[in-house]
Design a protein around this motif. Structure first.
Motif, PDB file in Angstrom:
ATOM      1  N   THR A  68       0.835  -1.195   0.000  1.00 26.27           N
ATOM      2  CA  THR A  68       0.000   0.000   0.000  1.00 26.27           C
ATOM      3  C   THR A  68       0.871   1.245   0.000  1.00 26.27           C
ATOM      4  OG1 THR A  68      -1.976   1.002   0.980  1.00 26.27           O
ATOM      5  CG2 THR A  68      -0.235   0.316   2.517  1.00 26.27           C
ATOM      6  N   ARG A  69       0.240   2.389  -0.122  1.00 26.58           N
ATOM      7  CA  ARG A  69       0.954   3.661  -0.163  1.00 26.58           C
ATOM      8  C   ARG A  69       1.466   4.025   1.226  1.00 26.58           C
ATOM      9  NH1 ARG A  69       0.246   9.426  -0.167  1.00 26.58           N
ATOM     10  NH2 ARG A  69       0.923  10.385  -2.133  1.00 26.58           N
ATOM     11  N   TYR A  70       2.559   4.762   1.262  1.00 28.93           N
ATOM     12  CA  TYR A  70       3.067   5.250   2.536  1.00 28.93           C
ATOM     13  C   TYR A  70       1.963   5.986   3.294  1.00 28.93           C
ATOM     14  CZ  TYR A  70       7.853   4.272   0.980  1.00 28.93           C
ATOM     15  OH  TYR A  70       9.000   3.647   0.545  1.00 28.93           O
ATOM     16  N   GLY A  71       1.807   5.643   4.571  1.00 31.99           N
ATOM     17  CA  GLY A  71       0.803   6.277   5.402  1.00 31.99           C
ATOM     18  C   GLY A  71      -0.564   5.637   5.352  1.00 31.99           C
ATOM     19  N   HIS A  72      -0.744   4.611   4.521  1.00 31.14           N
ATOM     20  CA  HIS A  72      -2.053   3.985   4.354  1.00 31.14           C
ATOM     21  C   HIS A  72      -2.134   2.598   4.993  1.00 31.14           C
ATOM     22  CE1 HIS A  72      -3.923   6.669   1.109  1.00 31.14           C
ATOM     23  NE2 HIS A  72      -2.787   7.243   1.444  1.00 31.14           N
ATOM     24  N   THR A  73      -1.165   2.241   5.818  1.00 36.18           N
ATOM     25  CA  THR A  73      -1.171   0.925   6.426  1.00 36.18           C
ATOM     26  C   THR A  73      -2.147   0.856   7.598  1.00 36.18           C
ATOM     27  OG1 THR A  73       0.272  -0.843   7.243  1.00 36.18           O
ATOM     28  CG2 THR A  73       0.656   1.356   8.124  1.00 36.18           C
TER      29      THR A  73
END
Length: 443
Positions: A68-73
């Motif tokens: 996933t995108r950085y910050g979207h975990t």
């Protein structure tokens, strides 16, 4: 009681996002328990939330990895989540993509692979074709993003420069069964264009990708052209036996989000009209068209009567010419505001449902009848901001940005133009000439 236009617009946006959250959609699409292993892989801005939702619904054993995108975990217990860069791929995405390749090697007909695919996966699942390096993928991605090409055209090029997209991930899983669960972020819910279709057969060719590169004058290295000209980047075609028997389900779509927003509008006594969930084109041109429709409503009660809200989704494009900070939603809104020219009774919101418009953690923005006047009073020239592709700078200066943080879903752009009345008196507006309400003068 006067209608709180901005509050209603925000509630509609929040409802649209909430309807597309994986935890609200996943349970209905679980596969049958396999006799062998169940492996979960995936990529996209919603993939971490999808993995969490799948885990919460699945009682049996499983393992897997999603990107996933950085910050979207989010927190998961059994499926590993790796963060990587979007919209330009990075080493973290490349390394994770290689690990996914390894996870699906050597499977049997008793095994099942669940692919959790959502928008953003095209860059997150970074797997350059043989002979290409990560730097090549990065250069092509940057050029595509600035070219004005549609999402379908960009993904056609990406598929043919990858070892996992265009059905290649599913082919690697053979002979295991593959069940693809998708959150759609593309016009028409084309599975082939969601993360460039890693589990979907692809009827397009290397020749099609070359035509797109030439059409938009996209500069690419010679060895990238060689991958396409030689046919080495060809994708998996319809009818390939390695994809036989696979299942695919759209668990969340832009239409679902628009319908959720429409329910909020009706509850507020405002009639909603869904104009389409697949509207494309240059963002600034779509803004002008939407301004014309909404002014016809406000001034003539055609084709709808106020109060009403015009809802739409899809993915517009921006041909980048300036050095400003922006994204397609704020570009749309800035063009809309300029064309509306302070028309009374018209308010709007536009935002990306993933919380990121362009490359910044800003989802979008709001406009109101006084947007232009407030810009002029601060010495901001709206037309210059539009030419510079500086939508974020423009709306930040006015305090009108929409910031949500990562939503962990992604069903494309959401646009709502609220027409409250055509009969509101034109408020006195500051203008450079000092004449209130001077609509004809432009700074």
């Amino acid at each position: 009681m006067p209608l709180d236009a901005r509050g209603l617009l925000r509630r509609m946006f929040d409802a649209a996002v909430d309807a597309a959250r994986p935890e609200h959609c996943m349970a209905a699409y679980l596969p049958e328990p396999p006799r062998g292993r169940l492996i979960v892989v995936g990529a996209g801005k919603a993939s971490a939330a999808m993995a969490q939702a799948f885990e919460s619904c699945w009682a049996g054993p499983l393992s897997g990895l999603v990107i996933t995108r950085y910050g979207h975990t989010v927190s998961t217990a059994r499926i590993e989540v790796v963060e990587a860069a979007h919209p330009v791929p990075d080493l973290a995405g490349l390394t994770a993509a290689r690990r996914i390749r390894e996870l699906v090697q050597g499977l049997t007909p008793d095994d099942t692979v669940v692919a959790l695919i959502s928008g953003g996966g095209s860059s997150l699942l970074a797997a350059p074709a043989e002979g290409l390096a990560l730097a090549d993928k990065q250069a092509v991605s940057r050029s595509l993003l600035q070219s004005g090409a549609t999402i379908s055209e960009m993904n056609c090029v990406r598929r043919h420069l990858s070892t996992l997209k265009g059905g290649k991930l599913a082919a690697l899983c053979h002979p295991a069964k593959v069940v693809s669960l998708l959150v759609s972020d593309v016009p028409g819910d084309s599975a082939l264009d969601i993360a460039s279709g890693p589990t979907v057969a692809d009827p397009t060719t290397c020749g099609d990708a070359l035509s797109i590169i030439r059409r938009y004058g996209i500069a690419v290295p010679d060895h990238v052209l060689d991958v396409l000209e030689s046919g080495r980047g060809e994708t998996i075609k319809p009818g390939d036996p390695r994809l036989a028997g696979h299942a695919m389900h759209m668990i969340a779509t832009p239409q679902m989000a628009l319908e959720a927003a429409a329910r909020v509008a009706r509850a507020a006594g405002v009639t909603p009209y869904i104009l389409g969930d697949a509207i494309e084109g240059e963002a600034r041109h779509v803004g002008k068209v939407m301004a014309g429709i909404s002014m016809q409503v406000a001034k003539r009660g055609q084709p709808f009567s106020a109060p009403c809200v015009l809802l739409s989704g899809g993915e517009t494009t921006v041909t980048v010419r300036g050095a400003g900070r922006g994204g397609r939603n704020v570009e749309f809104l800035l063009s809309l505001a300029i064309a509306l020219d302070g028309q009374p009774g018209i308010h709007a919101i536009a935002g990306d449902t993933d919380g990121v418009d362009g490359q910044e953690e800003i989802a979008g923005a709001f406009i109101a009848p006084d947007t232009m006047a407030r810009a002029w009073s601060r010495g901001i020239q709206p037309a210059e901001s539009l030419e510079a592709n500086d939508g974020h700078g423009f709306f930040e200066a006015l305090g009108d940005t929409l910031v949500t943080g990562p939503t962990r879903t992604n069903v494309n752009d959401f646009r709502a133009v609220l027409v409250t009345s055509g009969q509101e008196p034109l408020a006195a507006r500051a203008s450079p000439s000092g004449v209130p309400g001077n609509n004809s003068y432009r700074p």
